[in-house]
Design a protein around this motif. Structure first.
Motif, PDB file in Angstrom:
ATOM      1  N   ALA A 283       0.834  -1.209   0.000  1.00  0.00           N
ATOM      2  CA  ALA A 283       0.000   0.000   0.000  1.00  0.00           C
ATOM      3  C   ALA A 283       0.866   1.255   0.000  1.00  0.00           C
ATOM      4  CB  ALA A 283      -0.930  -0.011   1.207  1.00  0.00           C
ATOM      5  N   ALA A 284       1.954   1.235   0.784  1.00  0.00           N
ATOM      6  CA  ALA A 284       2.878   2.373   0.793  1.00  0.00           C
ATOM      7  C   ALA A 284       3.521   2.539  -0.580  1.00  0.00           C
ATOM      8  CB  ALA A 284       3.943   2.172   1.861  1.00  0.00           C
ATOM      9  N   ALA A 285       3.968   1.421  -1.168  1.00  0.00           N
ATOM     10  CA  ALA A 285       4.565   1.478  -2.497  1.00  0.00           C
ATOM     11  C   ALA A 285       3.559   1.998  -3.526  1.00  0.00           C
ATOM     12  CB  ALA A 285       5.068   0.093  -2.896  1.00  0.00           C
ATOM     13  N   PHE A 286       2.305   1.578  -3.384  1.00  0.00           N
ATOM     14  CA  PHE A 286       1.262   2.026  -4.313  1.00  0.00           C
ATOM     15  C   PHE A 286       1.037   3.527  -4.187  1.00  0.00           C
ATOM     16  CE2 PHE A 286      -3.341   2.445  -5.442  1.00  0.00           C
ATOM     17  CZ  PHE A 286      -3.197   2.164  -6.800  1.00  0.00           C
ATOM     18  N   GLY A 287       1.133   4.044  -2.966  1.00  0.00           N
ATOM     19  CA  GLY A 287       1.048   5.492  -2.792  1.00  0.00           C
ATOM     20  C   GLY A 287       2.146   6.205  -3.569  1.00  0.00           C
ATOM     21  N   GLY A 288       3.365   5.647  -3.516  1.00  0.00           N
ATOM     22  CA  GLY A 288       4.455   6.223  -4.297  1.00  0.00           C
ATOM     23  C   GLY A 288       4.212   6.117  -5.793  1.00  0.00           C
ATOM     24  N   TYR A 289       3.599   5.023  -6.216  1.00  0.00           N
ATOM     25  CA  TYR A 289       3.215   4.838  -7.621  1.00  0.00           C
ATOM     26  C   TYR A 289       2.246   5.937  -8.064  1.00  0.00           C
ATOM     27  CZ  TYR A 289       0.320   2.555 -11.303  1.00  0.00           C
ATOM     28  OH  TYR A 289      -0.410   2.255 -12.431  1.00  0.00           O
ATOM     29  N   LEU A 290       1.209   6.180  -7.266  1.00  0.00           N
ATOM     30  CA  LEU A 290       0.236   7.219  -7.622  1.00  0.00           C
ATOM     31  C   LEU A 290       0.899   8.593  -7.665  1.00  0.00           C
ATOM     32  CD1 LEU A 290      -2.802   6.070  -5.436  1.00  0.00           C
ATOM     33  CD2 LEU A 290      -2.530   5.790  -7.912  1.00  0.00           C
ATOM     34  N   ARG A 291       1.820   8.825  -6.743  1.00  0.00           N
ATOM     35  CA  ARG A 291       2.540  10.103  -6.718  1.00  0.00           C
ATOM     36  C   ARG A 291       3.386  10.258  -7.975  1.00  0.00           C
ATOM     37  NH1 ARG A 291       7.659  11.568  -5.150  1.00  0.00           N
ATOM     38  NH2 ARG A 291       7.887  13.730  -4.396  1.00  0.00           N
ATOM     39  N   THR A 292       4.118   9.205  -8.351  1.00  0.00           N
ATOM     40  CA  THR A 292       4.974   9.264  -9.532  1.00  0.00           C
ATOM     41  C   THR A 292       4.162   9.531 -10.798  1.00  0.00           C
ATOM     42  OG1 THR A 292       6.610   7.783  -8.549  1.00  0.00           O
ATOM     43  CG2 THR A 292       6.594   7.930 -10.949  1.00  0.00           C
ATOM     44  N   LEU A 293       2.969   8.953 -10.873  1.00  0.00           N
ATOM     45  CA  LEU A 293       2.118   9.143 -12.046  1.00  0.00           C
ATOM     46  C   LEU A 293       1.375  10.480 -12.036  1.00  0.00           C
ATOM     47  CD1 LEU A 293       0.507   5.611 -12.544  1.00  0.00           C
ATOM     48  CD2 LEU A 293       2.414   6.636 -13.793  1.00  0.00           C
ATOM     49  N   GLY A 294       1.521  11.247 -10.963  1.00  0.00           N
ATOM     50  CA  GLY A 294       0.829  12.533 -10.873  1.00  0.00           C
ATOM     51  C   GLY A 294      -0.658  12.404 -10.622  1.00  0.00           C
ATOM     52  N   LEU A 295      -1.063  11.310  -9.966  1.00  0.00           N
ATOM     53  CA  LEU A 295      -2.485  11.061  -9.735  1.00  0.00           C
ATOM     54  C   LEU A 295      -2.945  11.489  -8.344  1.00  0.00           C
ATOM     55  CD1 LEU A 295      -2.791   7.568 -11.460  1.00  0.00           C
ATOM     56  CD2 LEU A 295      -3.437   9.809 -12.367  1.00  0.00           C
ATOM     57  N   VAL A 296      -2.087  12.194  -7.608  1.00  0.00           N
ATOM     58  CA  VAL A 296      -2.478  12.716  -6.299  1.00  0.00           C
ATOM     59  C   VAL A 296      -2.240  14.218  -6.285  1.00  0.00           C
ATOM     60  CG1 VAL A 296      -2.069  10.578  -5.041  1.00  0.00           C
ATOM     61  CG2 VAL A 296      -0.196  12.197  -5.339  1.00  0.00           C
ATOM     62  N   ALA A 297      -3.028  14.893  -5.468  1.00  0.00           N
ATOM     63  CA  ALA A 297      -2.883  16.332  -5.303  1.00  0.00           C
ATOM     64  C   ALA A 297      -1.833  16.608  -4.232  1.00  0.00           C
ATOM     65  CB  ALA A 297      -4.236  16.937  -4.931  1.00  0.00           C
ATOM     66  N   ALA A 298      -1.820  17.842  -3.719  1.00  0.00           N
ATOM     67  CA  ALA A 298      -0.843  18.202  -2.689  1.00  0.00           C
ATOM     68  C   ALA A 298      -0.916  17.234  -1.521  1.00  0.00           C
ATOM     69  CB  ALA A 298      -1.083  19.627  -2.222  1.00  0.00           C
ATOM     70  N   ALA A 299      -2.108  16.824  -1.150  1.00  0.00           N
ATOM     71  CA  ALA A 299      -2.267  15.817  -0.096  1.00  0.00           C
ATOM     72  C   ALA A 299      -3.584  15.098  -0.331  1.00  0.00           C
ATOM     73  CB  ALA A 299      -2.256  16.477   1.277  1.00  0.00           C
ATOM     74  N   ASP A 300      -3.500  13.803  -0.564  1.00  0.00           N
ATOM     75  CA  ASP A 300      -4.690  13.009  -0.858  1.00  0.00           C
ATOM     76  C   ASP A 300      -4.773  11.823   0.089  1.00  0.00           C
ATOM     77  OD1 ASP A 300      -5.924  14.394  -2.842  1.00  0.00           O
ATOM     78  OD2 ASP A 300      -5.227  13.145  -4.499  1.00  0.00           O
ATOM     79  N   THR A 301      -6.006  11.426   0.377  1.00  0.00           N
ATOM     80  CA  THR A 301      -6.255  10.224   1.162  1.00  0.00           C
ATOM     81  C   THR A 301      -6.938   9.207   0.264  1.00  0.00           C
ATOM     82  OG1 THR A 301      -6.463  11.463   3.227  1.00  0.00           O
ATOM     83  CG2 THR A 301      -7.428   9.265   3.177  1.00  0.00           C
ATOM     84  N   ILE A 302      -6.373   8.002   0.214  1.00  0.00           N
ATOM     85  CA  ILE A 302      -6.861   6.948  -0.672  1.00  0.00           C
ATOM     86  C   ILE A 302      -7.262   5.744   0.182  1.00  0.00           C
ATOM     87  CG2 ILE A 302      -6.327   5.466  -2.644  1.00  0.00           C
ATOM     88  CD1 ILE A 302      -6.113   8.404  -3.354  1.00  0.00           C
ATOM     89  N   ALA A 303      -8.439   5.187  -0.098  1.00  0.00           N
ATOM     90  CA  ALA A 303      -8.888   3.977   0.583  1.00  0.00           C
ATOM     91  C   ALA A 303      -8.566   2.760  -0.281  1.00  0.00           C
ATOM     92  CB  ALA A 303     -10.384   4.044   0.862  1.00  0.00           C
ATOM     93  N   ILE A 304      -8.016   1.721   0.345  1.00  0.00           N
ATOM     94  CA  ILE A 304      -7.716   0.468  -0.345  1.00  0.00           C
ATOM     95  C   ILE A 304      -8.473  -0.652   0.356  1.00  0.00           C
ATOM     96  CG2 ILE A 304      -5.946  -1.194  -1.002  1.00  0.00           C
ATOM     97  CD1 ILE A 304      -3.934   1.114  -0.994  1.00  0.00           C
ATOM     98  N   ARG A 305      -9.273  -1.360  -0.404  1.00  0.00           N
ATOM     99  CA  ARG A 305     -10.015  -2.510   0.103  1.00  0.00           C
ATOM    100  C   ARG A 305      -9.314  -3.769  -0.401  1.00  0.00           C
ATOM    101  NH1 ARG A 305     -13.944  -3.739   4.051  1.00  0.00           N
ATOM    102  NH2 ARG A 305     -15.478  -5.218   3.239  1.00  0.00           N
TER     103      ARG A 305
END
Length: 287
Positions: free
Chosen positions: A232-254
């Motif tokens: 999940a932490a790595a996936f957060g970095g993935y979303l950041r690298t792709l520019g899919l998060v704003a200045a600060a985003d909260t993402i839910a993972i099921r």
């Protein structure tokens, strides 16, 4: 093999608020007498995807050293076992901040009481990173998964992402594709060992703020993880690298839903910070 009395294992389910959900982890709060082979043997006997061992402790400074073992090998970092250990410690020394030394680096965790008998833990990962997966890496993984390229979401490209360990991230085009997981255990194990991946993080995007995930973990001797904090932490970095998060985003993972062990992970990603915060509960598993 005879283990020291201090090797008594606590069992917690992480990223859930009830024992029937989440990912079970073994927790040994005083593993200082154990060597590597003994820790590996304990983890194999417990049989969970990971067991965490507290090998040194300074309760006054609330600083501890953690080591993590699957039934087959040591891993540098495990998110769900860290959450489990943090809740176990908070129940014994009180909620508050904790600092861990791990093979992956320093991990800080905040623990707070979150209702009667419930503790919430938030870990801050080591700096994450993510790179596009090579075509040969993707092809080998797809073959072992028995997926085709048409099963992937073209809007979310395959990457190898790091959040303490490396994970191949593959996005399914449909929820049905994610639900139908029937992979070649030996073939995927071989591919993952070649590339040094801890899990394959399979995701499906329900919305910009909510994803479903599954994590095959054959290199640890486990078919699938019901909740994977490091991924999940790595996936957060993935979303950041792709520019899919704003200045600060909260993402839910099921995660774990298709296994009958529903798990909820919350990640906080900042476009200006490579570290990712991962939050969840953990509860004791009745013996």
């Amino acid at each position: 093999m005879t283990f020291p009395a201090t090797a008594s294992v606590l069992r917690y389910s992480a990223f859930a608020s009830r024992p029937g959900g989440g990912n079970p982890a073994g927790v040994v709060l005083d593993a200082s007498p154990l060597d590597e082979q003994q820790m590996l043997a304990v983890a194999a006997e417990v049989g969970y995807s990971e067991t965490v061992f507290v090998t040194s402790r300074d309760e006054q400074r609330r600083r501890f050293t953690l080591r993590y073992f699957s039934p087959l090998a040591e891993v540098a970092f495990c998110g769900h076992a860290t959450v489990a250990a943090s809740v176990a410690l908070a129940e014994r020394i009180g909620p508050g901040d904790l600092v861990y030394d791990t093979l992956a680096g320093e991990i800080r965790v905040e623990t707070v009481a979150d209702g009667p008998g419930l503790v919430r833990a938030t870990l801050t990962s080591v700096p994450t990173r993510s790179r596009p997966a090579q075509a040969a890496e993707v092809d080998a993984a797809l073959s072992a998964l028995r997926w085709g390229k048409a099963d992937l979401d073209p809007a979310l490209p395959a990457h190898v992402a790091f959040g303490g360990n490396e994970h191949l991230v593959l996005a399914a085009a449909t929820r049905a594709r994610l639900a139908d997981l029937d992979y070649d255990f030996e073939a995927l194990t071989a591919v993952m060992k070649i590339h040094g991946w801890t899990t394959v993080h399979l995701v499906w995007r329900e919305s910009d703020g909510r994803f479903h995930a599954r994590d095959p973990f054959p290199v640890g001797g486990v078919i699938e993880d019901p909740a994977t904090g490091a991924a999940a932490a790595a996936f957060g970095g993935y979303l950041r690298t792709l520019g899919l998060v704003a200045a600060a985003d909260t993402i839910a993972i099921r995660q774990g839903e298709d296994m009958g062990r529903p798990s909820d992970l919350i990640i906080e990603v900042d476009s200006h910070d490579p570290r990712v915060r991962v939050t969840g509960h953990a509860v004791p598993i009745p013996g």
